[in-house]
Design an enzyme around this catalytic site. Structure first.
Site, mmCIF file in Angstrom:
data_model
loop_
_atom_site.group_PDB
_atom_site.id
_atom_site.type_symbol
_atom_site.label_atom_id
_atom_site.label_comp_id
_atom_site.label_asym_id
_atom_site.label_seq_id
_atom_site.Cartn_x
_atom_site.Cartn_y
_atom_site.Cartn_z
ATOM 1 N N LYS B 10 -21.659 -3.076 -33.575
ATOM 2 C CA LYS B 10 -22.263 -4.283 -33.125
ATOM 3 C C LYS B 10 -23.741 -3.833 -32.519
ATOM 4 O O LYS B 10 -24.181 -2.686 -32.323
ATOM 5 C CB LYS B 10 -21.480 -4.694 -31.691
ATOM 6 C CG LYS B 10 -21.650 -3.599 -30.457
ATOM 7 C CD LYS B 10 -22.777 -4.127 -29.409
ATOM 8 C CE LYS B 10 -23.311 -3.076 -28.628
ATOM 9 N NZ LYS B 10 -22.980 -1.680 -28.291
ATOM 10 N N GLY B 141 -22.892 7.442 -30.786
ATOM 11 C CA GLY B 141 -23.598 7.444 -29.735
ATOM 12 C C GLY B 141 -24.971 6.963 -29.681
ATOM 13 O O GLY B 141 -26.092 7.463 -28.969
ATOM 14 N N GLY B 143 -25.421 3.594 -29.857
ATOM 15 C CA GLY B 143 -25.528 2.300 -29.233
ATOM 16 C C GLY B 143 -25.051 1.125 -30.046
ATOM 17 O O GLY B 143 -25.156 -0.216 -29.722
ATOM 18 N N GLY B 145 -21.741 0.710 -31.070
ATOM 19 C CA GLY B 145 -20.635 0.270 -30.814
ATOM 20 C C GLY B 145 -19.704 1.217 -31.553
ATOM 21 O O GLY B 145 -18.597 0.838 -31.834
ATOM 22 N N SER B 146 -19.840 2.492 -31.966
ATOM 23 C CA SER B 146 -18.831 3.181 -32.817
ATOM 24 C C SER B 146 -17.648 3.427 -32.079
ATOM 25 O O SER B 146 -16.537 3.503 -32.697
ATOM 26 C CB SER B 146 -19.689 4.325 -33.066
ATOM 27 O OG SER B 146 -19.778 5.426 -32.002
ATOM 28 N N SER B 147 -17.695 3.830 -30.637
ATOM 29 C CA SER B 147 -16.277 3.918 -30.007
ATOM 30 C C SER B 147 -15.752 2.761 -29.941
ATOM 31 O O SER B 147 -14.273 2.759 -30.334
ATOM 32 C CB SER B 147 -16.759 4.479 -28.591
ATOM 33 O OG SER B 147 -17.207 3.512 -27.676
ATOM 34 N N GLU B 193 -11.114 1.830 -24.949
ATOM 35 C CA GLU B 193 -12.539 1.961 -24.428
ATOM 36 C C GLU B 193 -12.755 2.650 -23.087
ATOM 37 O O GLU B 193 -13.666 3.123 -22.672
ATOM 38 C CB GLU B 193 -13.177 0.667 -24.652
ATOM 39 C CG GLU B 193 -13.919 0.285 -25.902
ATOM 40 C CD GLU B 193 -15.154 0.856 -26.248
ATOM 41 O OE1 GLU B 193 -15.192 1.890 -26.623
ATOM 42 O OE2 GLU B 193 -16.088 0.099 -26.140
ATOM 43 N N ASP B 204 -18.313 -4.702 -26.502
ATOM 44 C CA ASP B 204 -18.411 -4.080 -27.946
ATOM 45 C C ASP B 204 -17.028 -4.225 -28.535
ATOM 46 O O ASP B 204 -16.935 -4.722 -29.588
ATOM 47 C CB ASP B 204 -18.620 -2.363 -27.513
ATOM 48 C CG ASP B 204 -19.770 -1.907 -27.099
ATOM 49 O OD1 ASP B 204 -20.709 -2.949 -26.529
ATOM 50 O OD2 ASP B 204 -20.387 -0.976 -27.424
#
Lengths: 387, 387
Positions: B10, B141, B143, B145-147, B193, B204
């Site tokens: 995202k 990391g 920003g 939205g990888s996690s 998350e 996200d």
């Protein structure tokens, strides 16, 4: 017999552009001056010419006094103890006089300045021969108020000899005018500015006349007294800009996004008010100079963001910002934007080595760097040749 | 037996930071995905291990199922048909399991992601052997939205086999989940998350689950349908940032300058609302794609100025802005700022040659460039090995 005057340039510390939309703005004088030397020929010289030398732009013009008289006196204008506006008819006669001098094409932008000179000279001193030499530390057309400093320094020199102001000609060194005289001088300078700019705001000449700082909003000006010894690096990007187009661009953006832009202008208003509170003396709070500088840096950074939001930044301005940011220095554009000048606060405790490095790096980008004290004295006069 | 899922990353199109102070923000999915492949051993393989391979970070971990069972089952947690939060006690057990794997120091930041994986896996599927392979086009990391994409893709894959969602396993190619299933999946992903981020906003995972765009304000999310085929250049400055410190910095600035900052947040709110109106379909106005793109560019430029006003820009971001400005492209930081990623709108009519040149110039500064379509599909699943 010689008189010298010097009048400072100005910067906008906060609020440019937003001021057009009702926000407060703050302007300050800088200790970069336009100098005028006025010399009358001794009777023995029997000279009958008015000469102006604009040293910093390498321009010299001269007219027989009889020629000026013929061009202007039929209008019944000159000689006036109160500042009068130049009529359209007089403006045409002045422009014709200037044109006779066959301006080089590249310097045609200076023609209106010469008209203003002729207007101020003949209105205040009538038709007498003299040599006027103008030098300036201010770059022309960079938004640092060079035309206002020119009009203020000229008005000061002419008035000092006109008998309409009270100055102690036996004084040694630079001498300030009295308050009433400054008011008169400022009005004359404003008339000169009108010839050069059409509809000036009156801010530039007021700052150059009184020095220090000025808060202005919706046409009303308030002088601010500050004892804060601020120093700025002024970087002239040398990128020419079209102030009218930039102002119009902000207005158009404001029509397209009325809500957002109205909040932006309000934010700028708050910033200008805060900034003028910080620099005002006696300070409402008991902050140290360093604390005040930090506040100012933050306010400058915020104002710059809002100017970017208005769309008046420019790649050259961004380059200056990016460069000074590397040294943790805060910068903002000053004036119209789209090029022009960028201010960088130089904190009192900043080492000279860092300043030198920043300047070196900025100059290697082709920019011109000036350092200036902020909020110093306004126009001053000197009679004894020691200045 | 294998299932594959993919979940998008995202970007924040408008409103980051200001959203913390009550403004509207807009997020959109990007067509850069995290892929999960879940494979169960055939009975003949008689394997009793849970393996996770994180391909893009070159990390492989495995646990005997009996070990996982011993660590978790006494808590009575796993196996749940409704999403449950990981208790502090479970979190400690998970962390211990992950720690046993002797993480290389440099990858310790991924440990919480592995905990989230273990939690989602055991909660949804219980204690059975499997191999999970994760690959990702999203930088970690940064920003993007990888996690969240990781948690969404994992939840999708696990749920597809859990029997709690309805999917047609005979379908060929990528398949979307039904609306109710997406809701369940999104809740599970949110639980993951929480393990990774503590107190995520839920934005996200929601964008990654549903795709398209989402408008959010004060905790409430509204999905926006858009048919506008937007394309962005995403420049990863690779400058690491401390999101918490940046958020705190804006709050502190807002305490120091409450009036100005409140106007700034309001301006951002207006910009986010305008932006979501422009991209919404059916469009309230009848603008062409190019007109819409121009509006978006202006809104992005304005938002960027306001982010600079909040103090969350960075020299690396300024470099990207200055570079794209040369090509007359509008950019803004996305996410926390202070480094991270910068968005540049690539208008439909922009030539590929220009895009190539911009990318070449940005990459020569050491940045990583990705191009992505904006507002595409959310999580999808695939059963037949054709994906």
């Amino acid at each position: 017999m010689e008189v010298k005057t010097r009048a400072p340039g100005k910067i906008i510390l906060a609020g440019e552009h937003a001021v057009v939309h009702g926000s407060t703005a703050v302007a300050a004088s800088i200790d970069l001056y336009t100098h005028v030397s006025l010399r009358f020929p001794s009777p023995s010289e029997n000279d009958d010419t008015l000469i102006i030398q604009l040293k910093s732009v390498a321009l010299e013009l001269s007219w027989p006094i009889s020629r000026i008289k013929a061009a202007l006196s039929y209008l019944g204008c000159p000689f006036s103890s109160t500042p009068t506006s130049c009529s359209a008819e007089s403006a045409r006669s002045l422009a014709a006089l200037v044109e006779e001098e066959n301006f080089p094409e590249a310097k045609i932008g200076l023609a209106s300045g010469v008209s203003a000179f002729l207007w101020l000279y003949t209105s205040i001193l009538g038709f007498k021969p003299a040599t006027v030499i103008v030098t300036s530390e201010l770059p022309v057309g960079a938004g640092l108020g060079s035309s206002a400093a020119f009009c203020v320094a000229l008005s000061g020199a002419f008035l000092a000899f006109s008998g309409s102001v009270n100055v102690d000609m036996s004084h040694q060194g630079w001498l300030m005018f009295g308050d009433n005289d400054l008011e008169l001088l400022n009005k004359w300078a404003f008339e000169g500015e009108k010839i050069i700019h059409g509809k000036p705001s009156g801010i530039d000449n007021t700052v150059s006349t009184y020095g220090n700082m000025i808060k202005f909003r919706s046409g009303s000006l308030t002088r601010i007294k500050s004892d804060l010894p601020l120093k700025m690096l002024i970087t002239n990007t040398k990128v020419g800009r079209n102030t009218k187009a930039l102002v119009a661009g902000v207005s158009e953006r404001s029509l397209r996004h009325p809500d957002a832009m109205s909040f932006v202008f309000n934010a700028v208003d708050s910033i200008s008010r805060e900034l003028s509170n910080v620099i005002q003396s006696p300070a409402p709070d008991n902050l140290s100079v360093t604390e005040k500088e930090e506040k100012l840096e933050e306010l400058m950074e915020m104002n710059q963001g809002l100017l970017q939001c208005m769309g008046v930044s420019h790649a050259s301005i961004e380059t200056v910002l990016r460069t000074t940011l590397k040294y943790k220095l805060a910068s903002k554009l000053t004036g119209a934007g789209g090029g022009g000048c960028v201010l960088t606060l130089l904190p009192t405790l900043l080492s000279g080595t860092v300043v030198d490095k920043v300047i070196e790096e900025l100059e290697s980008c082709g920019f011109q760097c000036l350092t200036a004290g902020i909020g110093g004295k306004g126009v001053e006069v000197c009679f004894d040749g020691s200045c």
